[in-house]
Motif scaffolding. Structure first.
Motif, PDB file in Angstrom:
ATOM      1  N   SER A 168       0.825  -1.242   0.140  1.00  0.00           N
ATOM      2  CA  SER A 168      -0.018  -0.133  -0.078  1.00  0.00           C
ATOM      3  C   SER A 168       0.855   1.092   0.088  1.00  0.00           C
ATOM      4  CB  SER A 168      -0.838  -0.072   1.390  1.00  0.00           C
ATOM      5  OG  SER A 168      -1.857  -1.082   1.212  1.00  0.00           O
ATOM      6  N   GLU A 169       0.311   2.297  -0.781  1.00  0.00           N
ATOM      7  CA  GLU A 169       1.270   3.558  -0.680  1.00  0.00           C
ATOM      8  C   GLU A 169      -0.017   4.656  -0.829  1.00  0.00           C
ATOM      9  OE1 GLU A 169       4.239   6.068  -3.585  1.00  0.00           O
ATOM     10  OE2 GLU A 169       3.537   3.914  -4.139  1.00  0.00           O
ATOM     11  N   ASP A 170       0.344   5.637  -0.025  1.00  0.00           N
ATOM     12  CA  ASP A 170      -0.615   6.782   0.222  1.00  0.00           C
ATOM     13  C   ASP A 170      -0.119   7.724  -1.011  1.00  0.00           C
ATOM     14  OD1 ASP A 170      -2.213   8.710   1.016  1.00  0.00           O
ATOM     15  OD2 ASP A 170      -1.405   9.184   2.940  1.00  0.00           O
ATOM     16  N   VAL A 171      -1.195   7.996  -1.909  1.00  0.00           N
ATOM     17  CA  VAL A 171      -0.572   9.057  -2.835  1.00  0.00           C
ATOM     18  C   VAL A 171      -1.337  10.186  -2.892  1.00  0.00           C
ATOM     19  CG1 VAL A 171      -0.297   7.058  -4.676  1.00  0.00           C
ATOM     20  CG2 VAL A 171      -2.582   7.956  -4.395  1.00  0.00           C
ATOM     21  N   THR A 172      -2.145  10.575  -1.762  1.00  0.00           N
ATOM     22  CA  THR A 172      -2.739  11.632  -1.527  1.00  0.00           C
ATOM     23  C   THR A 172      -1.762  12.849  -1.513  1.00  0.00           C
ATOM     24  OG1 THR A 172      -4.164  10.672   0.113  1.00  0.00           O
ATOM     25  CG2 THR A 172      -4.262  13.081   0.224  1.00  0.00           C
ATOM     26  N   PRO A 173      -2.178  13.909  -2.355  1.00  0.00           N
ATOM     27  CA  PRO A 173      -1.295  15.130  -2.265  1.00  0.00           C
ATOM     28  C   PRO A 173      -0.942  15.877  -0.925  1.00  0.00           C
ATOM     29  CG  PRO A 173      -2.764  15.178  -4.260  1.00  0.00           C
ATOM     30  CD  PRO A 173      -3.177  14.074  -3.245  1.00  0.00           C
ATOM     31  N   ALA A 174       0.035  16.259  -0.803  1.00  0.00           N
ATOM     32  CA  ALA A 174       0.301  17.071   0.787  1.00  0.00           C
ATOM     33  C   ALA A 174      -0.722  18.355   1.011  1.00  0.00           C
ATOM     34  CB  ALA A 174       1.620  17.692   0.711  1.00  0.00           C
ATOM     35  N   ASP A 175      -1.152  19.007  -0.376  1.00  0.00           N
ATOM     36  CA  ASP A 175      -2.046  20.100  -0.223  1.00  0.00           C
ATOM     37  C   ASP A 175      -3.541  19.470  -0.163  1.00  0.00           C
ATOM     38  OD1 ASP A 175      -1.607  19.442  -2.914  1.00  0.00           O
ATOM     39  OD2 ASP A 175      -1.572  21.485  -3.561  1.00  0.00           O
ATOM     40  N   PHE A 176      -3.892  18.429  -0.321  1.00  0.00           N
ATOM     41  CA  PHE A 176      -5.180  17.998  -0.676  1.00  0.00           C
ATOM     42  C   PHE A 176      -6.098  18.160   0.535  1.00  0.00           C
ATOM     43  CE2 PHE A 176      -8.584  14.905  -1.552  1.00  0.00           C
ATOM     44  CZ  PHE A 176      -8.978  15.118  -2.832  1.00  0.00           C
ATOM     45  N   ARG A 213      -9.701  20.151   2.424  1.00  0.00           N
ATOM     46  CA  ARG A 213     -11.278  19.949   2.607  1.00  0.00           C
ATOM     47  C   ARG A 213     -11.696  20.715   1.304  1.00  0.00           C
ATOM     48  NH1 ARG A 213     -15.133  23.417   3.766  1.00  0.00           N
ATOM     49  NH2 ARG A 213     -13.694  25.015   4.493  1.00  0.00           N
ATOM     50  N   ILE A 214     -11.277  21.673   0.932  1.00  0.00           N
ATOM     51  CA  ILE A 214     -11.742  22.406  -0.282  1.00  0.00           C
ATOM     52  C   ILE A 214     -11.410  21.697  -1.373  1.00  0.00           C
ATOM     53  CG2 ILE A 214     -11.596  24.371  -1.840  1.00  0.00           C
ATOM     54  CD1 ILE A 214     -11.083  26.025   0.621  1.00  0.00           C
ATOM     55  N   ALA A 215     -10.106  21.063  -1.751  1.00  0.00           N
ATOM     56  CA  ALA A 215      -9.761  20.211  -2.808  1.00  0.00           C
ATOM     57  C   ALA A 215     -10.714  18.788  -2.952  1.00  0.00           C
ATOM     58  CB  ALA A 215      -8.495  19.694  -2.825  1.00  0.00           C
ATOM     59  N   ALA A 223     -13.235  17.919  -6.017  1.00  0.00           N
ATOM     60  CA  ALA A 223     -13.177  16.441  -6.492  1.00  0.00           C
ATOM     61  C   ALA A 223     -14.559  15.844  -6.331  1.00  0.00           C
ATOM     62  CB  ALA A 223     -12.047  15.698  -5.765  1.00  0.00           C
ATOM     63  N   LYS A 224     -15.255  15.888  -5.493  1.00  0.00           N
ATOM     64  CA  LYS A 224     -16.625  15.372  -5.406  1.00  0.00           C
ATOM     65  C   LYS A 224     -17.462  15.909  -6.525  1.00  0.00           C
ATOM     66  CE  LYS A 224     -20.179  14.825  -2.051  1.00  0.00           C
ATOM     67  NZ  LYS A 224     -20.875  14.957  -0.697  1.00  0.00           N
ATOM     68  N   GLN A 225     -17.399  17.376  -6.373  1.00  0.00           N
ATOM     69  CA  GLN A 225     -18.242  18.068  -7.538  1.00  0.00           C
ATOM     70  C   GLN A 225     -18.079  17.409  -8.813  1.00  0.00           C
ATOM     71  OE1 GLN A 225     -17.636  22.070  -6.500  1.00  0.00           O
ATOM     72  NE2 GLN A 225     -18.988  21.978  -4.795  1.00  0.00           N
ATOM     73  N   VAL A 226     -16.600  17.533  -9.440  1.00  0.00           N
ATOM     74  CA  VAL A 226     -16.107  17.115 -10.746  1.00  0.00           C
ATOM     75  C   VAL A 226     -16.782  15.535 -10.965  1.00  0.00           C
ATOM     76  CG1 VAL A 226     -14.388  16.381 -12.088  1.00  0.00           C
ATOM     77  CG2 VAL A 226     -14.269  18.713 -10.886  1.00  0.00           C
ATOM     78  N   ILE A 227     -16.690  14.535  -9.809  1.00  0.00           N
ATOM     79  CA  ILE A 227     -17.136  13.358 -10.107  1.00  0.00           C
ATOM     80  C   ILE A 227     -18.321  13.349 -10.204  1.00  0.00           C
ATOM     81  CG2 ILE A 227     -17.120  11.169  -8.878  1.00  0.00           C
ATOM     82  CD1 ILE A 227     -14.451  11.621  -7.554  1.00  0.00           C
ATOM     83  N   LEU A 228     -19.229  13.861  -9.362  1.00  0.00           N
ATOM     84  CA  LEU A 228     -20.609  13.688  -9.573  1.00  0.00           C
ATOM     85  C   LEU A 228     -21.051  14.621 -10.922  1.00  0.00           C
ATOM     86  CD1 LEU A 228     -21.915  15.098  -5.935  1.00  0.00           C
ATOM     87  CD2 LEU A 228     -22.065  12.904  -7.162  1.00  0.00           C
TER      88      LEU A 228
END
Length: 281
Positions: free
Chosen positions: A4-12, A14-16, A20-25
């Protein structure tokens, strides 16, 4: 083993995450709209069933399977009333993309709606044993349909009317009481025009077909004149639309001399053909 590798950006933050949720929806909604459009794009020209959602002076909104359709004023049968939750069959005239997603436009006055209903209600038409050759329709009032049989021994008109008129009455009920005349198509335009003027009886038809005129002159018995013309000219008007000929109707008493001349010409033609046949023999 599992790595397992955590690929979450460091600046990710609440707003980001919300972005991302809005874009996916949004992408999911676009995919759903495209799927709905594809499903109904192929149904243009078909009859669909729906339920009336709202009805106002100009438009009626109808809930279909996965989408709402619009029945504009021009597509509504004159005098027909629509109420919420009313089940309705409509003809799909157009499916187009819009900013809000697929837009479906339907009609109950389109000429082909009657054709599709006949295909549903009359097995002989569905199986191509009886063919519809033409339709002239004034929605909500009266229609004329020309049919022919493609199979020997099948009465095209009788198949459409049904035993005791049961088939034609089903169509009349579906269209809010609209009268439907079923006439037999014929390759000879004179015979076809005579059939199209049904229920009036026709004495004679002669054609003037040249660069200036495309007219059928029709003579009917005196007591059939008003029937041939119809109320406000409707019967003659529908017959003209059905056959593609301009129709002039005259009473037998008014066209006596013309009729005598035509009969004399026909008798001369028959005599000449008989003489030529005798010479050839």
């Amino acid at each position: 083993d599992t790595l397992s590798e955590d690929v979450t950006p460091a600046d990710f933050g609440r707003i980001a995450a919300q972005t991302a949720k809005q874009v996916i929806l949004m992408r999911i909604r676009d995919a759903e709209r495209e799927q709905t459009f594809s499903a109904y794009a192929d149904r243009a020209g078909d009859i669909v069933s729906g339920v009336v959602q709202t009805a106002n002076r100009d438009t009626v909104t109808i809930a279909l399977d996965r989408i709402e359709a619009v029945l504009p004023k021009a597509g509504q049968i004159p005098g027909e009333r629509y109420a919420p939750n009313q089940k309705l069959r409509v003809y799909v005239t157009e499916v187009k993309r819009s900013a809000k997603g697929p837009a479906v436009v339907v009609s109950r006055t389109h000429r082909d709606m009657l054709k599709r209903l006949m295909e549903v209600e009359i097995p002989e038409i569905y199986h191509s044993v009886v063919e519809i050759k033409g339709i002239a329709r004034e929605a909500g009032s009266r229609s004329k349909v020309a049919v022919r049989s493609s199979q020997e021994g099948v009465d095209a008109v009788g198949a459409c009317v049904g035993m005791r008129g049961v088939r034609i009455q089903a169509l009349v009920r579906e269209l809010g009481g609209e009268k439907i005349d079923i006439v037999e198509w014929h390759a000879d335009p004179r015979v076809y025009i005579a059939h199209a003027l049904s229920p009036a009886k026709v004495v004679h038809v002669w054609l003037e077909d040249d660069d200036e005129r495309h007219t059928a002159n029709v003579i009917v018995p005196d007591n059939q004149l008003s029937l041939a013309i119809g109320r406000e000219g409707q019967n003659a008007r529908l017959a003209a639309k059905l056959t593609g000929w301009r129709i002039d109707i005259s009473a037998e008493s008014e066209a006596g001399e013309i009729l005598d001349s035509l009969r004399a010409e026909q008798a001369a033609e028959v005599a000449e053909r008989a003489r030529l046949a005798a010479v050839a023999a």
